[in-house]
Design a protein around this motif. Sequence first.
Motif, mmCIF file in Angstrom:
data_model
loop_
_atom_site.group_PDB
_atom_site.id
_atom_site.type_symbol
_atom_site.label_atom_id
_atom_site.label_comp_id
_atom_site.label_asym_id
_atom_site.label_seq_id
_atom_site.Cartn_x
_atom_site.Cartn_y
_atom_site.Cartn_z
ATOM 1 N N VAL A 133 0.837 -1.203 0.000
ATOM 2 C CA VAL A 133 0.000 0.000 0.000
ATOM 3 C C VAL A 133 0.876 1.258 0.000
ATOM 4 O O VAL A 133 0.579 2.238 -0.687
ATOM 5 C CB VAL A 133 -0.947 -0.004 1.219
ATOM 6 C CG1 VAL A 133 -1.680 1.327 1.356
ATOM 7 C CG2 VAL A 133 -1.952 -1.149 1.107
ATOM 8 N N ILE A 134 1.973 1.208 0.755
ATOM 9 C CA ILE A 134 2.889 2.357 0.781
ATOM 10 C C ILE A 134 3.525 2.563 -0.591
ATOM 11 O O ILE A 134 3.682 3.697 -1.068
ATOM 12 C CB ILE A 134 3.964 2.153 1.862
ATOM 13 C CG1 ILE A 134 3.309 2.156 3.255
ATOM 14 C CG2 ILE A 134 5.032 3.241 1.784
ATOM 15 C CD1 ILE A 134 4.266 1.828 4.380
ATOM 16 N N PHE A 137 0.537 4.045 -2.842
ATOM 17 C CA PHE A 137 -0.047 5.349 -2.528
ATOM 18 C C PHE A 137 0.861 6.263 -1.710
ATOM 19 O O PHE A 137 0.468 7.388 -1.393
ATOM 20 C CB PHE A 137 -1.358 5.160 -1.750
ATOM 21 C CG PHE A 137 -2.374 4.323 -2.463
ATOM 22 C CD1 PHE A 137 -3.021 4.792 -3.589
ATOM 23 C CD2 PHE A 137 -2.684 3.049 -2.016
ATOM 24 C CE1 PHE A 137 -3.969 4.023 -4.246
ATOM 25 C CE2 PHE A 137 -3.623 2.262 -2.657
ATOM 26 C CZ PHE A 137 -4.267 2.752 -3.784
ATOM 27 N N ALA A 143 -3.429 6.687 1.194
ATOM 28 C CA ALA A 143 -3.051 5.383 1.747
ATOM 29 C C ALA A 143 -3.844 5.080 3.009
ATOM 30 O O ALA A 143 -4.308 3.943 3.208
ATOM 31 C CB ALA A 143 -1.555 5.360 2.047
#
Length: 279
Positions: A133-134, A137, A143
């Motif tokens: 996810v990091i 986004f 995020a």
Amino acid sequence: MAELTSTRNSYVASRSPSTRISKNVAYRWLSWTIPAIVVLLWETAARFGLIAPQVLPAPSRVFETAVTLARNGDLFVHLGVSLLRAAAGFAIGATIGLALGIAVGFSPLTQALLDRPIQMVRAIPFLAMLPLVIVWFGVGEVAKIFLVALAVFFPIYVNTMLGIRQIDPKLMELAAVIGLNRGAIVRRIIVPGAMPSILTGVRYALAHAWLALVIAETLATTKGIGFLAMDAREFLDTNVIVLTMIIYAVIGVVADALVRVLEARFLSWHANYGTGARK
């Protein structure tokens, strides 16, 4: 015979609406008894030095900290940011979960196409997805909202799908016999029949939303209840740490109460959810 009549009258009286309401009020007050006792014991133990302030501060000290943060405005800023993140993530995740749950619940073809991939993603531990996810986004607001939406999506999806699938087929046959069209079937049978399961999903989703938010707010951020807790940890300020835990607990209780209101509103026809069944 007289004794039997007296017993029957007593039973009917015990089942009257006024009696049920009185019992519900008593149970509601009783449900707060244990938390109140725990707080009193906690305060007493802290005041007599049985619990070190560095381990667990007294509730009165936590309250004083809350008042201080509220007066300088910091508490409301952090709380407001967290509520906005949770609301945005919940709205997105619940909308997508409800839509896909309805689609999969109605259509075997849609289930064959979508359900297995969704279940595979659901089986992945939440924290294991954090690095990806990091990468996708970054560590900004997108995020954080995505993590909340992802946590909310699965309980809503699963419970909506199961709620639709568990509707009695005989009701569908009856609807066809009396000539109800598809819209009327959805409105009068599908939605009411699936609503208990859907609202159960909402209840679980609210809990998952706050869990995801705690994790999300440990990413590079300067606002939010999670950040407030992490910042207090750096300074070993247990007053603020415990305060954030209490805030999460209070928000959880309020959210659960809102779901109960929805249950009373949409499930008044159901014996286990109607006004008479409230506890």
